[in-house]
Design a protein around this motif. Sequence first.
Motif, mmCIF file in Angstrom:
data_model
loop_
_atom_site.group_PDB
_atom_site.id
_atom_site.type_symbol
_atom_site.label_atom_id
_atom_site.label_comp_id
_atom_site.label_asym_id
_atom_site.label_seq_id
_atom_site.Cartn_x
_atom_site.Cartn_y
_atom_site.Cartn_z
ATOM 1 N N UNK A 114 31.163 12.852 -17.613
ATOM 2 C CA UNK A 114 31.157 12.859 -16.147
ATOM 3 C C UNK A 114 31.932 14.077 -15.643
ATOM 4 N N UNK A 115 32.956 14.475 -16.388
ATOM 5 C CA UNK A 115 33.741 15.658 -16.005
ATOM 6 C C UNK A 115 32.932 16.939 -16.222
ATOM 7 N N UNK A 116 32.271 17.051 -17.368
ATOM 8 C CA UNK A 116 31.461 18.253 -17.647
ATOM 9 C C UNK A 116 30.350 18.359 -16.607
ATOM 10 N N UNK A 117 29.630 17.248 -16.395
ATOM 11 C CA UNK A 117 28.539 17.233 -15.419
ATOM 12 C C UNK A 117 29.069 17.549 -14.017
ATOM 13 N N UNK A 118 30.179 16.934 -13.640
ATOM 14 C CA UNK A 118 30.732 17.127 -12.302
ATOM 15 C C UNK A 118 31.172 18.561 -12.063
ATOM 16 N N UNK A 119 31.833 19.164 -13.054
ATOM 17 C CA UNK A 119 32.309 20.545 -12.895
ATOM 18 C C UNK A 119 31.126 21.482 -12.671
ATOM 19 N N UNK A 120 30.051 21.264 -13.422
ATOM 20 C CA UNK A 120 28.895 22.169 -13.327
ATOM 21 C C UNK A 120 28.055 21.882 -12.084
ATOM 22 N N UNK A 121 27.606 20.630 -11.948
ATOM 23 C CA UNK A 121 26.644 20.317 -10.882
ATOM 24 C C UNK A 121 27.270 20.477 -9.500
ATOM 25 N N UNK A 150 39.009 24.507 -5.623
ATOM 26 C CA UNK A 150 37.845 24.053 -6.396
ATOM 27 C C UNK A 150 37.819 22.526 -6.497
ATOM 28 N N UNK A 151 38.980 21.936 -6.801
ATOM 29 C CA UNK A 151 39.012 20.483 -7.023
ATOM 30 C C UNK A 151 38.711 19.731 -5.732
ATOM 31 N N UNK A 152 39.370 20.116 -4.635
ATOM 32 C CA UNK A 152 39.224 19.329 -3.398
ATOM 33 C C UNK A 152 37.977 19.699 -2.587
ATOM 34 N N UNK A 153 37.588 20.987 -2.600
ATOM 35 C CA UNK A 153 36.458 21.406 -1.750
ATOM 36 C C UNK A 153 35.122 21.362 -2.484
ATOM 37 N N UNK A 154 35.130 21.617 -3.792
ATOM 38 C CA UNK A 154 33.854 21.672 -4.528
ATOM 39 C C UNK A 154 33.636 20.413 -5.372
ATOM 40 N N UNK A 155 34.590 20.097 -6.253
ATOM 41 C CA UNK A 155 34.377 18.989 -7.191
ATOM 42 C C UNK A 155 34.464 17.620 -6.498
ATOM 43 N N UNK A 156 35.531 17.404 -5.718
ATOM 44 C CA UNK A 156 35.759 16.074 -5.144
ATOM 45 C C UNK A 156 34.586 15.532 -4.310
ATOM 46 N N UNK A 157 34.031 16.331 -3.372
ATOM 47 C CA UNK A 157 32.927 15.764 -2.576
ATOM 48 C C UNK A 157 31.784 15.263 -3.451
ATOM 49 N N UNK A 158 31.435 16.026 -4.497
ATOM 50 C CA UNK A 158 30.350 15.610 -5.394
ATOM 51 C C UNK A 158 30.755 14.346 -6.160
ATOM 52 N N UNK A 159 31.956 14.357 -6.724
ATOM 53 C CA UNK A 159 32.387 13.261 -7.591
ATOM 54 C C UNK A 159 32.575 11.960 -6.817
ATOM 55 N N UNK A 160 33.192 12.050 -5.642
ATOM 56 C CA UNK A 160 33.499 10.801 -4.926
ATOM 57 C C UNK A 160 32.244 10.162 -4.338
ATOM 58 N N UNK A 161 31.234 10.981 -4.061
ATOM 59 C CA UNK A 161 30.009 10.400 -3.502
ATOM 60 C C UNK A 161 29.001 10.000 -4.578
ATOM 61 N N UNK A 162 29.200 10.463 -5.807
ATOM 62 C CA UNK A 162 28.245 10.105 -6.859
ATOM 63 C C UNK A 162 28.834 9.113 -7.863
#
Length: 400
Positions: free
Chosen positions: A89-96, A228-240
């Motif tokens: 989930x981390x690898x996918x989240x970082x990339x996607x 990166x964590x709060x603006x890019x990764x978090x929105x994707x991760x928290x909604x998916x």
Amino acid sequence: MSKRDLSRRTKAVHGGTRRSQYGEVSEAIFLTQGFVYDDAAQAEQRFIKAGEDEFIYARYGNPTTRMFEERIAALEGAEDAFATASGMAAVNGALVSMLKAGDRVVSSRALFGSCLYILEEILPRFGVEVVFVDGTSLDEWRAAVTPGTKAVFFESVSNPALDLIDVAAVSEIAHAAGALVIADNVFATPVFSRAIEQGVDVVVYSATKHIDGQGRVLGGVILGSKEFIRKTAEPYLKHTGAALSPFSAWLLLKGLETMELRVRAQAASAQQIAEALEADDRLARVIYPGLPAHPQHALAMEQMGSGGTVLAFDLGSKEAAFRFLDALEIVLISNNLGDAKSIVTHPATTTHQRLAEEQRATLGITPGLVRLSIGLEDPADLIADLQGALEAAARVAAEA
Ligand SMILES: *Cc1c(COP(=O)(O)O)cnc(C)c1O
């Protein structure tokens, strides 16, 4: 925590700690999905902008999970972190989270099977161009990382063939082209990693491995800049829905407290075992970055200061490898690594079974290759077990 510049061992024990009104010593497990607001206006306010210690819903964040994120971020020297339910989930989240159709990614070819699936099967399906290189060749990186390349991805030490990426050199090539560097750093471990200092922008771990280190839970983490964590990764991760369970986060927090002691002991045993196996005439080749015979030994020492906790060797054929695995008495046949228990894996028929024969050959995953993750047992017992299994395997072969 003290504002002084603390060492990693101290941060591993105290980093990120939040205490409730009871002043508990061991971190509390906030096994709650949600949080109660004093009034409707407070709920509204929190949805507009949640403060540092304000939570809304455990898919977005949770105090126990937050403690784990802050502790691992402090250890890795990253500004921030987001914890996930598994390493994948981390690898996918970082990339996607950072890619869109039309983007170009350059990746090392030597990857864990599931990482390869994301890069080879999933990303192209959404219009992302993925170019694979031999990660050990700086010339191939230079040729492939064209200006405008969006991201560079690699496993800093590859699973299972133990090829190293020159992290600083590849990061420099990537940054010159404007690409973000994402490293799957599992084999380097948070103990031996200096990835951020060496230029990596986003570090990813499967916490299932050395961070838990006791085979109990799945987990993962993405580390990087606050931006990166709060603006890019978090929105994707928290909604998916990639969120780590607070219970697993608690086990991983406890894992971090002992990780340095465990991983250093495991790496010292791995070195001793690799040397013993290298001296054994029954084995043609032992692969371990801590051995001077490893083609990237100097890089391993400079980059990590250790050969790590995993080694590999070739028994010549699938049959010989199976005979060897079946004769082991202490080492378990399984497919985790970084665990307190030593574990042996036959990659060609398990973790890398999905790949075509020729693809396995390119990655050095020969039919006789065996991957060995060294645990916390007495190394002398492990050496005796390994030598006994080599002996038994040879005997069975002679009788057949
Ligand atoms: C195990 C592993 C993963 C995946 O982690 P999970 O926690 O099993 O999802 C990713 N990359 C590498 C290098 C691994 O060894």
